[in-house]
Design an enzyme around this catalytic site. Structure first.
Site, mmCIF file in Angstrom:
data_model
loop_
_atom_site.group_PDB
_atom_site.id
_atom_site.type_symbol
_atom_site.label_atom_id
_atom_site.label_comp_id
_atom_site.label_asym_id
_atom_site.label_seq_id
_atom_site.Cartn_x
_atom_site.Cartn_y
_atom_site.Cartn_z
ATOM 1 C CG HIS A 62 30.932 80.853 82.694
ATOM 2 N ND1 HIS A 62 30.752 80.265 83.870
ATOM 3 C CD2 HIS A 62 30.114 82.032 82.827
ATOM 4 C CE1 HIS A 62 30.134 80.748 84.725
ATOM 5 N NE2 HIS A 62 29.780 81.940 84.131
ATOM 6 C CD GLU A 118 30.058 85.990 82.013
ATOM 7 O OE1 GLU A 118 31.597 86.166 82.195
ATOM 8 O OE2 GLU A 118 29.514 85.388 83.037
ATOM 9 C CG HIS A 122 33.763 88.858 84.442
ATOM 10 N ND1 HIS A 122 34.338 88.616 85.541
ATOM 11 C CD2 HIS A 122 32.529 88.180 84.309
ATOM 12 C CE1 HIS A 122 33.938 87.578 86.351
ATOM 13 N NE2 HIS A 122 32.722 87.286 85.510
#
Ligand SMILES: *[C@@H]1O[C@H](CO)[C@@H](O)[C@H](O)[C@H]1NC(C)=O
Ligand SMILES: *[C@@H]1O[C@H](CO)[C@@H](O)[C@H](O)[C@H]1NC(C)=O
Length: 245
Positions: A62, A118, A122
């Site tokens: 993930h 992502e 992040h």
């Protein structure tokens, strides 16, 4: 007086630490998060056959998420360095096998969208440690080094729709990496708790496993289901059932 002295020196020390750590990571640790696609399929919350057929029938990455020790995290830190697939072009074929979204966010699934999310959310917050290429590469390396499905199978824990002790699952992983992971559950259509995501904690350079300072450990029961992974054919069937609803 003494108390004030300590408070003042603490503040001075703290500002020294903050200013001298500018070059290093400004977060405390990483979660390396993988999910079990079977837990998405049988929740019927959006299961699509992956657009690319070379997806592995295995845990999927993930993401690699920077975290603060207090349970919060930095996000969307830099609008000037957004995801650029040309920076990871040599990794794309691996990412298509190990880092796809199986319709978690979009249907039909669009891997590029997950990778973009992502990095933008992040990855932009870890640029003191990684650029885009090394960010994705590091996550893939952990996936290669570390076969969760095998680790669980060796302890007799298999994706067969049976129930297993939450501690049994955690201990199987702890045996190999030295630290218990965090486990996140979701529910199948009957409301039964099942294995969904595994959170493994890494130091703030993503080099070593560490004891999780904080885990989102509230969503499971003491026994949880390890759902089967539907074969691609039956996936297609359940998709057509879903789209006719
Ligand atoms: C958690 O820690 C971070 C980093 O030190 C800080 O910026 C944030 O305000 C803290 N959040 C809470 C809710 O304490
Ligand atoms: C997939 O997502 C990317 C990034 O958001 C977008 O540029 C692309 O058009 C999407 N592809 C499809 C087939 O929707």
């Amino acid at each position: 007086m003494r108390g004030i002295f300590f408070i003042v020196s603490f503040l001075v020390l703290q500002s020294l630490v903050v200013s001298s750590s500018k070059a290093g990571p400004d977060f405390n640790f990483f979660y390396w998060v993988t999910y079990w696609p079977g837990a998405i399929c049988d929740s019927q919350k959006g299961c699509c056959p992956p657009t690319k057929c070379n997806t592995e029938s295995d845990f999927m990455i993930h993401g690699l998420w920077p975290q603060f020790i207090n349970g919060t995290w930095p996000a969307f830190c830099d609008q000037s360095n957004l995801f650029d697939i040309s920076k990871v072009s040599d990794l794309v074929s691996k990412m298509e096998k190990k880092w796809t979204e199986w319709g978690v966010y979009t249907c039909p699934s669009n891997e590029t969208k997950l990778w973009e999310h992502e990095w933008d959310k992040h990855g932009t917050c870890v640029q003191s440690v990684f650029d885009q290429h090394s960010y994705f590469q590091t996550s893939l390396k952990f996936r290669q080094r570390f076969n969760l499905l095998d680790i669980l199978r060796q302890k007799g824990i298999k994706p067969n729709g049976e129930f297993y002790g939450l501690d049994e699952i955690k201990n199987a992983i702890k045996c190999v990496i030295g630290f218990a992971p965090g486990i996140e559950c979701n529910e199948d259509v009957e409301g039964k708790k099942q294995l969904f995501q595994i959170y493994i904690c890494l130091d703030n350079h993503a080099k070593e496993f560490v004891e999780c300072p904080y885990v989102p450990d509230k969503s499971c029961a003491s026994k949880i289901k390890f759902p089967k992974l539907p074969k691609r054919d039956s996936l297609g069937e359940s998709l057509s059932v879903m789209s006719s609803v």
